[in-house]
Design an enzyme around this catalytic site. Structure first.
Site, PDB file in Angstrom:
ATOM      1  N   GLU A 118       0.841  -1.473   0.088  1.00  0.00           N
ATOM      2  CA  GLU A 118      -0.210   0.111   0.153  1.00  0.00           C
ATOM      3  C   GLU A 118       0.787   1.275  -0.019  1.00  0.00           C
ATOM      4  O   GLU A 118       0.425   2.173  -0.646  1.00  0.00           O
ATOM      5  CB  GLU A 118      -0.897  -0.183   1.057  1.00  0.00           C
ATOM      6  CG  GLU A 118      -1.935  -1.120   0.936  1.00  0.00           C
ATOM      7  CD  GLU A 118      -2.680  -1.298   2.270  1.00  0.00           C
ATOM      8  OE1 GLU A 118      -2.149  -1.494   3.376  1.00  0.00           O
ATOM      9  OE2 GLU A 118      -3.974  -1.484   2.188  1.00  0.00           O
ATOM     10  N   GLU A 140      -3.682  -9.614   3.805  1.00  0.00           N
ATOM     11  CA  GLU A 140      -4.466  -9.275   5.036  1.00  0.00           C
ATOM     12  C   GLU A 140      -5.509 -10.044   5.465  1.00  0.00           C
ATOM     13  O   GLU A 140      -5.856 -10.357   6.753  1.00  0.00           O
ATOM     14  CB  GLU A 140      -4.979  -7.879   4.830  1.00  0.00           C
ATOM     15  CG  GLU A 140      -3.946  -6.553   5.207  1.00  0.00           C
ATOM     16  CD  GLU A 140      -3.226  -6.077   4.039  1.00  0.00           C
ATOM     17  OE1 GLU A 140      -3.410  -7.092   3.097  1.00  0.00           O
ATOM     18  OE2 GLU A 140      -2.525  -5.143   3.875  1.00  0.00           O
TER      19      GLU A 140
END
Ligand SMILES: NC(=O)c1ccc[n+]([C@@H]2O[C@H](COP(=O)([O-])OP(=O)(O)OC[C@H]3O[C@@H](n4cnc5c(N)ncnc54)[C@H](O)[C@@H]3O)[C@@H](O)[C@H]2O)c1
Length: 719
Positions: A118, A140
């Site tokens: 990210e 995640e």
């Protein structure tokens, strides 16, 4: 400007942010980093007029590791607003940097996973070293979280709602080549040194090109690939997606549902709103019990296993080269496959050459499938097969550093093969048994050197099951435990180390699960209700179905052996209600299990298995009442209690072995984080209270002694 985690340099118009967390081998989004990012971003804004381009780089061997997971472990539901604000704060800085109006380049010298990727997404241009060991991805969900640092929104806007799904919902990891293909990176270089010159070249070329200083989704005329959720075609696909997901999660895993919702909702709104939506979902998950459980176990506990926390220290690493296997049956042939595919020369011995060849044929069968699918070359398959030497002669075991016996589960036979094979061991070699029930200390009596005798308990089917339970006998020395640990890791499997006791850890605890299910049947509860209660609690299979697979007759055999062993010690073994029922099934009703023609289920030729209709007449009691939550709790609590007892008795010596062992060996549900995290996750007080209620109604299987409570308190993990 140099902070504790980021170095900021401005030189000839190029601002470089080098991530370099002091005192840590990797970069993480810890509190300090969050503060440093604030400071550095403010500095960038101040210097804006002098900046022609921005470079993001790392001083570690990986680019950036991601979120600070210890912080997740410390947060509670009350922290929701604070966590939301933190996520938004990081993303505000990201947004400031990517909308400065200057080209931003991410130099990916190593892996970037989760929050790391990210961060990389802040760059308009992303360059990676083309090293196949480098991994990218958004894993995640495997930790009960979602890529809420921009990952959901950006990946969806980059690839579209459909193509982004495997990367977000299935946590698919990928290497540099695939990253280039899907547009996660734009350019590959051969060495880390080549990153910066290419970054500078991009910045040069981007001067005066407004689009080069923008993310794709910020450019004028941007459209989401494949269309947003408002597109009728996509909407059609999306109408079934939640149902498909629900079938997989059974409502026990909130993260995949949140991820899908964030993708879809985010596609219908502007970029900033989409980013806020994913922040909200992430904050909700980060402060929820399931994420804490999963982070605890799938991150911290797994790392403890991989990092060798249960391996005795000060023993040189052992790299297995030649290992012998006695018995080419179901287990022996599976172990041979596991070894040969990992480059270990394997001698596979059975009573006849024919039987040994049959065992080797199993590897041929498994590898042929991969060759047929184009996942393996014929040469690679041949190399694997060449590593397995089938034989009927013990002399061929000469020079093995380790010999593992996987012959029939009979003490005398095991003693005989041990005596025959041990002299063939190489100097300093060791011997192992794959027994699933016989105490190792007893088997070691047949060994010429019990210090070098150990249990290495594989699970069936060996090629699929990752867990291996290492059992330390009373006399087994540290060196042997360490070498067994290294051997299991060399196979790419997960070792847990336990002490010797009846059923070790996994078989003993697994037994409590299936027997609790059988006990319920004995109480008159309908079989389908029991099976479904287990599935709803998150177990992969119902207790009655599993009992059929492992054979009811085997359970009766173990029960008989236990009675004999107790008798020898002058005690009398009292069978549990579950064991009594299973014994009845086998002895009175001739239902030994699947392999024996049928057990709790019928197995019609070519048809689907069905619960044996007689169960209804034999066991169901009209008017019997049950509470579904009670049934689900009984199935999970019973295993958790047994695991806690193993901890108190020293069968287990660590929490991570219990959690990983229960999930990967018994199928204890992942959402709980394992049988001990199940307890710590809800809090020991709550667990004790509920056990008290269950014990009052359902017997001593749920009773917690003071010693067990003390052991739980003593081992409670602190983050
Ligand atoms: N089946 C399981 O799920 C499982 C799981 C874990 C551990 N185990 C344990 O693994 C061991 C083997 O189980 P299995 O299911 O593979 O049994 P199996 O019956 O499939 O295979 C046993 C093999 O041992 C061979 N054998 C017998 N005497 C021998 C000798 N003197 N020398 C060499 N080979 C000999 C037999 O010919 C047979 O091929 C048992 O101790 C069992 O408890 C089984």
């Amino acid at each position: 400007m140099i902070t504790k985690t980021i170095r900021y340099e401005l030189d000839q118009g190029i601002a470089t942010l080098t991530f370099d967390e002091q005192g840590s081998p990797v970069n993480t989004m810890c509190q300090q980093w969050q503060a440093d990012l604030d400071a550095v971003t403010a500095q960038v804004l101040q210097d804006r007029a002098a900046i022609r381009g921005l470079v993001l780089a790392s001083a570690k061997s990986t680019f950036f590791a991601g979120a600070d997971l210890k912080a997740v472990m410390r947060s509670t539901a009350a922290d929701g607003p604070r966590v939301f604000a933190e996520i938004e704060r990081i993303k505000r800085n990201f947004r400031t940097l990517e909308t400065l109006g200057v080209p931003v380049v991410s130099c990916l010298n190593g892996s970037a996973l989760g929050g790391g990727l990210e961060l990389a997404f802040v760059g308009h241009h992303r360059i990676a070293v083309n090293n196949p060991k480098i991994q990218f991805g958004l894993p995640e969900l495997t930790l009960g979280l979602i890529p809420g640092g921009g990952g959901v929104t950006k990946m969806t806007r980059l690839l579209g709602l459909e193509a982004a799904q495997p990367y977000i919902l299935e946590s698919r990891l990928f290497g540099p080549e695939e990253a280039l293909k899907i547009g996660v990176v734009h350019e590959l270089v051969d060495t880390p040194d080549a990153l910066r010159p290419r970054a500078l070249a991009f910045i040069e070329a981007a001067q005066g090109q407004p689009e080069a200083c923008q993310q794709v989704w910020d450019r004028k005329g941007y459209r989401m690939p494949g269309g947003t959720a408002a597109n009728p075609k996509i909407a059609g696909l999306l109408s079934v997606a939640p149902a498909v997901l629900r079938q997989k999660t059974r409502g026990l895993y909130p993260a995949p549902e949140a991820a899908l919702a964030a993708m879809v909702e985010g596609s219908l709104v502007d970029f900033d709103t989409a980013m806020r939506i994913e922040s909200r979902y992430l904050a909700g998950l980060m402060t929820s019990g399931v994420a804490r459980n999963m982070v605890n176990t799938f991150f911290f506990n797994l790392n403890a296993i991989k990092g060798g926390h249960s391996r005795p220290k000060d023993v040189a690493t052992y790299r297995p080269k030649k290992v012998g296997i006695l018995g080419a049956g179901m287990m022996g042939s599976g172990i041979a496959y596991a070894q040969a595919t990992r480059g270990i020369a394997t001698v596979l011995k059975d009573v006849s050459l024919e039987a040994a060849h049959k065992g080797k044929a199993y590897t041929e069968k498994l590898t042929r499938r991969r060759v047929d699918k184009g996942q393996m070359t014929a040469q690679a398959q041949q190399d694997i097969l060449d590593r397995i030497t089938p034989t009927a002669s013990a002399a061929d075991l000469q020079g093995c550093e380790l010999i593992i016996e996987a012959v029939f589960e009979q003490r005398e036979l095991k003693a005989a093969v041990t005596r025959e094979a041990e002299p063939m061991l190489a100097e300093g070699g060791f011997f192992a048994s794959n027994t699933s029930t016989l105490p190792i200390t007893g088997l070691a009596q047949a060994s010429r050197d019990p210090k070098k005798f150990i249990g290495i308990h594989f699970f069936s089917p060996v090629d699929k099951m990752k867990l291996v339970e290492i059992i330390r006998g009373q006399d087994t020395d540290d060196e042997t435990v360490a070498r067994a640990y290294d051997y299991v890791q060399a196979l790419g499997k997960l070792p847990i180390v336990v002490n010797d006791a009846r059923g070790f850890y996994t078989s003993r605890t697994f037994g409590t699960f299936v027997m609790e299910g059988a006990a319920m049947l004995g109480e008159g509860i309908p079989a389908p209700v029991i099976e479904n209660a287990a599935l709803q609690a998150g177990m992969p299979v119902g207790p009655l179905a599993v009992l059929d697979e492992t054979a009811l007759s085997l359970s009766v055999h173990v029960l008989e052996q236990t009675r004999i062993d107790f008798q020898k010690e002058g005690r009398q073994y009292v069978a549990t209600p579950g064991e009594t029922l299973v014994e009845r099934m086998v002895r009175q009703h001739q239902r030994p299990g699947r392999a024996g023609g049928g057990g709790f289920y019928d197995y019609p030729e070519g048809g689907r298995k069905q619960l044996w209709p007689e169960l209804k007449t034999l066991f169901e009691k009209p008017g019997v009442e049950w509470d579904l939550q009670d049934l689900k709790d009984r199935l999970l609590y019973r295993q958790a209690v047994e695991t806690a007892r193993c901890l108190a008795e020293g069968v287990l010596t660590s929490v991570h072995d219990g959690n990983i062992g229960s999930i990967f060996g018994i199928g204890f549900p992942g959402w709980t984080g394992g049988a001990l995290q199940f307890i710590y996750g809800m809090g020991q007080d709550a667990f004790e209270r509920r056990c008290g209620e269950l014990a009052a109604r359902h017997g001593s299987g749920f009773a917690l002694s003071d010693a067990v409570k003390a052991a739980l308190r003593q081992h409670r993990p602190v983050y």
